[in-house]
Design an enzyme around this catalytic site. Structure first.
Site, mmCIF file in Angstrom:
data_model
loop_
_atom_site.group_PDB
_atom_site.id
_atom_site.type_symbol
_atom_site.label_atom_id
_atom_site.label_comp_id
_atom_site.label_asym_id
_atom_site.label_seq_id
_atom_site.Cartn_x
_atom_site.Cartn_y
_atom_site.Cartn_z
ATOM 1 N N ARG A 246 0.851 -1.185 0.000
ATOM 2 C CA ARG A 246 0.000 0.000 0.000
ATOM 3 C C ARG A 246 0.890 1.240 0.000
ATOM 4 N NH1 ARG A 246 -2.049 -3.786 3.387
ATOM 5 N NH2 ARG A 246 -4.117 -4.596 2.836
ATOM 6 N N LYS A 275 -3.435 -5.578 10.438
ATOM 7 C CA LYS A 275 -3.618 -5.613 11.893
ATOM 8 C C LYS A 275 -5.095 -5.542 12.270
ATOM 9 C CE LYS A 275 -3.035 -2.628 15.886
ATOM 10 N NZ LYS A 275 -2.727 -1.278 16.310
ATOM 11 N N HIS A 344 -1.524 3.493 -5.731
ATOM 12 C CA HIS A 344 -2.212 2.270 -5.291
ATOM 13 C C HIS A 344 -2.360 1.281 -6.436
ATOM 14 C CE1 HIS A 344 -5.042 -0.218 -3.016
ATOM 15 N NE2 HIS A 344 -4.731 0.494 -1.959
ATOM 16 N N ARG A 347 -0.484 -2.175 -6.945
ATOM 17 C CA ARG A 347 -0.972 -3.414 -6.334
ATOM 18 C C ARG A 347 -1.865 -4.197 -7.298
ATOM 19 N NH1 ARG A 347 -0.867 -4.088 -1.024
ATOM 20 N NH2 ARG A 347 -3.059 -4.677 -0.702
ATOM 21 N N HIS A 371 -2.781 -9.054 2.475
ATOM 22 C CA HIS A 371 -4.173 -9.368 2.747
ATOM 23 C C HIS A 371 -4.248 -10.451 3.821
ATOM 24 C CE1 HIS A 371 -5.570 -7.857 -1.464
ATOM 25 N NE2 HIS A 371 -5.402 -6.877 -0.592
ATOM 26 N N TYR A 381 -1.702 -17.130 8.590
ATOM 27 C CA TYR A 381 -0.347 -17.573 8.298
ATOM 28 C C TYR A 381 0.647 -16.735 9.088
ATOM 29 C CZ TYR A 381 -1.432 -20.602 4.286
ATOM 30 O OH TYR A 381 -1.872 -21.612 3.481
#
Length: 418
Positions: A246, A275, A344, A347, A371, A381
């Site tokens: 980002r 987060k 952006h 991405r 993500h 993960y």
């Protein structure tokens, strides 16, 4: 003979920047401006009464401009001339509910900001107070928050709307939060922004512009290499497609997060959107970005210029702040990509080509995009999950982009085994 203090000027006050700790700008005759690390500018008056040194608050700038602060100083000096302590008078007025400054919109807003901003990102905290200072405090900052009504707030928002509708909506939300804080602390009866629903035009729903066709990507990469603006912005644009983070995560990168020897960038999870989305992530965890040899080369060339700064991409005006959030978009516009590509958009570029052209595993791509990705047991993960595969993917991706840039023939649908 006492040293004469040059009086302050409005530009000097307006341009005063926060530092790591409080500092004073002296105006003379006891009046000074206290500049705080959180961008507060507070008028103070130093005086002696009863053989004791005292300091009296006279309000905040810009709600209280320079001339008004001087007038308040003179009023205080007049009381002292009659052997009256001005702080005592102020306390009496406050006890009687007559001190409007204590309940002004600006005082309450800054109190709210100080209380809640520690849980925000540095960028968000900066822009919240910056928008209040720029658009709101000059109009209604000095007024008692309990006296403000919906038309007062709408007048402020209408003025912002003529400049930028998106900012008007954001400021309306912040003003509502301040009012709700004031209601909870007993300084206002209700939030008047609730009465403004539907009075601002709706935001336009738009996606971030992105180039995803390989041939067009090749032209974009060559244009970035030929960029004639600042070297820092050029390096940021060169690195953006290689790490596809980002924009805020990229421009706020700190040198302490990099291990160039290990070819890793470890981003604290606290400043990533991840987060907020995954409960399993804990404070102190990091998002690991394997770095390709091309990314390492860019960072090494940049370190000679910005290595003394905390930030990899510092502001052109100050090494103590990260690059502006508009720097990359402005550069892309200068290169002729307005409406076609954004910061952006790198991405989307990576997500599309890695999936549809290089046919990499979707879970690896999503993990690298930052993500929320979970394992078969529904757990997030960890930072080292599939690290060897992700290292290989990032190098394959960088080599693919380099091939596009130099005009090499790239087989668009050949599967890459990751």
């Amino acid at each position: 003979m006492p040293k004469r203090i040059p009086p302050l000027s409005d530009p000097q006050i307006r341009n005063a920047k926060p530092k790591n700790k409080d500092y004073k700008l002296m105006d003379g005759y006891g009046l000074f401006l206290l500049v705080t690390p959180s961008s507060g500018k507070l008028w103070r008056f130093d005086y002696r009464f009863g053989n004791k040194r005292k300091t009296m608050a006279l309000g905040t700038y810009p709600a209280i401009p320079l001339e008004e602060a001087r007038k308040r100083r003179e009023d205080a000096k007049a009381l002292l001339a009659h052997n009256i302590d001005p702080s005592g008078i102020k306390k009496a007025k406050k006890a009687a509910g007559e001190d409007a400054d204590a309940n002004s919109f600006e005082v309450v807003a800054r109190e709210w900001h100080v209380k809640f901003s520690p849980s925000w990102s540095d960028s968000h905290a900066f822009w919240v107070i910056r928008r209040l200072e720029q658009y709101v405090f000059p109009d209604i900052g000095a007024r008692p928050i309990g006296d403000l009504k919906a038309p007062d707030v709408l007048k402020v928002l209408r003025r912002i709307e003529t400049l930028t509708l998106e900012t008007a909506h954001r400021v309306k939300f912040v003003i509502g939060q301040v009012f709700r804080y004031a209601v909870g602390s007993g300084r206002a009866d209700r939030d008047p922004t609730a009465d403004l629903k539907g009075l601002l035009p709706p935001r336009s729903q738009k996606h971030h512009a992105a180039i995803t066709e390989p041939k067009e990507v090749a032209g974009l990469l060559r244009a970035i290499d030929g960029f004639t603006g600042t070297f820092t912005v050029k390096c940021a644009m060169q690195l953006a497609p290689l790490v596809f983070l980002r924009p805020g995560e990229l421009r706020q990168a700190e040198w302490s997060e990099f291990d160039l020897g290990a070819a890793e960038w470890n981003i604290p999870i606290e400043r990533m959107k991840l987060k907020k989305r995954v409960k399993e992530y804990r404070a102190g965890q990091k998002h690991l970005v394997p770095l390709s040899s091309q990314a390492i080369a860019i960072l090494q060339s940049l370190k000679a210029l910005t290595g003394q700064s905390k930030y990899v991409f510092p502001s052109a005006r100050s090494f103590t702040r990260p690059m502006s959030n508009m720097a990359i978009n402005a550069a892309l516009e200068r290169m002729g990509y307005k409406g076609e590509m954004t910061a952006h958009g790198f991405r989307a570029l990576a997500r599309t080509i890695l999936d549809e052209v290089l046919q990499c595993r979707v879970d690896l791509v999503e993990h690298q995009l930052g993500h929320a990705v979970k394992d078969p047991n529904g757990r997030a993960y960890n930072r080292t999950a599939h690290l060897s595969e992700r290292r290989k993917m990032m190098q394959v991706w960088a080599d693919y982009l380099e091939g596009l840039k130099v005009g090499a023939k790239v087989l668009p649908l050949k599967r890459v085994e990751i």
